[in-house]
Design a protein around this motif. Structure first.
Motif, short mmCIF file in Angstrom:
data_model
loop_
_atom_site.label_atom_id
_atom_site.label_comp_id
_atom_site.label_asym_id
_atom_site.label_seq_id
_atom_site.Cartn_x
_atom_site.Cartn_y
_atom_site.Cartn_z
N ASP A 1 67.57 91.20 52.30
CA ASP A 1 66.70 90.28 51.32
C ASP A 1 65.24 90.16 51.92
N THR A 2 65.26 89.92 53.21
CA THR A 2 63.76 89.85 53.97
C THR A 2 62.87 91.13 53.81
N LYS A 3 63.71 92.43 53.87
CA LYS A 3 63.01 93.60 53.94
C LYS A 3 62.41 93.89 52.45
N ALA A 4 63.40 93.53 51.52
CA ALA A 4 62.84 93.68 50.03
C ALA A 4 61.73 92.77 49.69
N LYS A 5 61.85 91.55 50.16
CA LYS A 5 60.61 90.58 50.01
C LYS A 5 59.57 91.23 50.37
N PHE A 6 59.54 91.73 51.54
CA PHE A 6 58.19 92.32 52.36
C PHE A 6 57.55 93.57 51.60
N GLU A 7 58.60 94.31 51.05
CA GLU A 7 58.25 95.45 50.32
C GLU A 7 57.55 95.01 49.12
N LYS A 8 57.93 94.12 48.52
CA LYS A 8 57.52 93.46 47.13
C LYS A 8 56.32 93.12 47.39
N GLN A 9 56.01 92.34 48.41
CA GLN A 9 54.70 91.84 48.66
C GLN A 9 53.71 92.63 48.83
N ALA B 1 87.00 86.50 62.79
CA ALA B 1 86.50 86.45 61.32
C ALA B 1 85.24 85.49 61.24
N VAL B 2 84.91 84.82 62.27
CA VAL B 2 83.59 83.91 62.17
C VAL B 2 82.49 84.93 62.45
N TYR B 3 82.81 85.76 63.38
CA TYR B 3 81.79 86.70 63.66
C TYR B 3 81.42 87.85 62.46
N LYS B 4 82.45 88.36 61.84
CA LYS B 4 82.48 89.01 60.77
C LYS B 4 81.71 88.35 59.57
N LYS B 5 81.78 87.08 59.31
CA LYS B 5 81.16 86.25 58.46
C LYS B 5 79.75 86.05 58.65
N GLN B 6 79.50 85.83 60.04
CA GLN B 6 77.92 85.91 60.73
C GLN B 6 77.23 87.18 60.47
N GLU B 7 78.13 88.40 60.79
CA GLU B 7 77.53 89.80 60.54
C GLU B 7 77.15 90.02 59.21
N LEU B 8 77.78 89.58 58.16
CA LEU B 8 77.54 89.92 56.85
C LEU B 8 76.20 88.99 56.40
N LEU B 9 76.20 87.68 56.65
CA LEU B 9 75.19 87.02 56.55
C LEU B 9 73.85 87.58 57.02
N VAL B 10 73.75 87.96 58.26
CA VAL B 10 72.72 88.69 59.03
C VAL B 10 72.26 89.93 58.12
N LYS B 11 73.41 90.61 57.70
CA LYS B 11 72.94 91.92 57.30
C LYS B 11 72.29 91.58 55.80
N ASN B 12 72.77 90.88 54.90
CA ASN B 12 72.14 90.38 53.74
C ASN B 12 71.03 89.72 54.06
N LEU B 13 70.65 88.84 55.00
CA LEU B 13 69.32 88.38 55.36
C LEU B 13 68.11 89.56 55.52
N VAL B 14 68.63 90.34 56.49
CA VAL B 14 67.81 91.41 56.69
C VAL B 14 67.29 92.27 55.46
N MET C 1 60.33 90.16 61.73
CA MET C 1 61.35 89.58 61.12
C MET C 1 61.09 87.77 61.20
N SER C 2 61.82 87.33 59.82
CA SER C 2 61.56 85.92 59.99
C SER C 2 62.42 85.20 61.00
N ARG C 3 61.93 83.86 61.30
CA ARG C 3 62.56 82.98 62.20
C ARG C 3 63.98 82.83 61.77
N GLU C 4 64.40 82.74 60.44
CA GLU C 4 65.60 82.42 60.13
C GLU C 4 66.69 83.59 60.24
N VAL C 5 65.99 84.75 60.27
CA VAL C 5 66.72 86.11 60.57
C VAL C 5 67.13 86.00 62.01
N LEU C 6 66.15 85.75 62.82
CA LEU C 6 66.31 85.79 64.25
C LEU C 6 67.35 85.17 64.60
N ARG C 7 67.13 83.57 64.25
CA ARG C 7 68.37 82.65 64.61
C ARG C 7 69.63 83.05 64.16
#
Length: 88
Positions: A44-52, A29-42, A1-7
């Motif tokens: 996107d990162t996976k899609a980028k890796f597979e495309k590469q 509410a802050v937690y749920k917002k962060q949870e959604l952000l992490v989910k989308n980051l994962v 995983m990228s550093r951004e996702v881990l953070r």
């Protein structure tokens, strides 16, 4: 995983701990917002890796096939480790 996702995942855990201590709906509410952000980051990162990987399949087929093998649903089990022969 990228550093951004881990953070982001670390921050999500921190938000969860804060909510568990406070039981405040604002913290949840802050937690749920962060949870959604992490989910989308994962995703996107996976899609980028597979495309590469797909882009470099001609240059580096070994990494492509290793990734495909790792995603198999059915894995072969370990066969018998020792055979017991009955001598009559």
């Amino acid at each position: 995983m990228s550093r951004e996702v881990l953070r982001a995942a670390r921050k999500k855990r921190k938000c969860w701990r804060r909510y568990r201590v406070s039981k405040n709906s604002d913290d949840f509410a802050v937690y749920k917002k962060q949870e959604l952000l992490v989910k989308n980051l994962v995703i996107d990162t996976k899609a980028k890796f597979e495309k590469q990987l797909a882009k470099e399949v001609k240059v580096n087929p070994k990494s492509f096939h290793a990734y495909v093998r790792s995603k198999q649903k059915v894995k072969e089990g370990v066969g018998p480790l020792q055979r017991w022969f009955v001598i009559s």
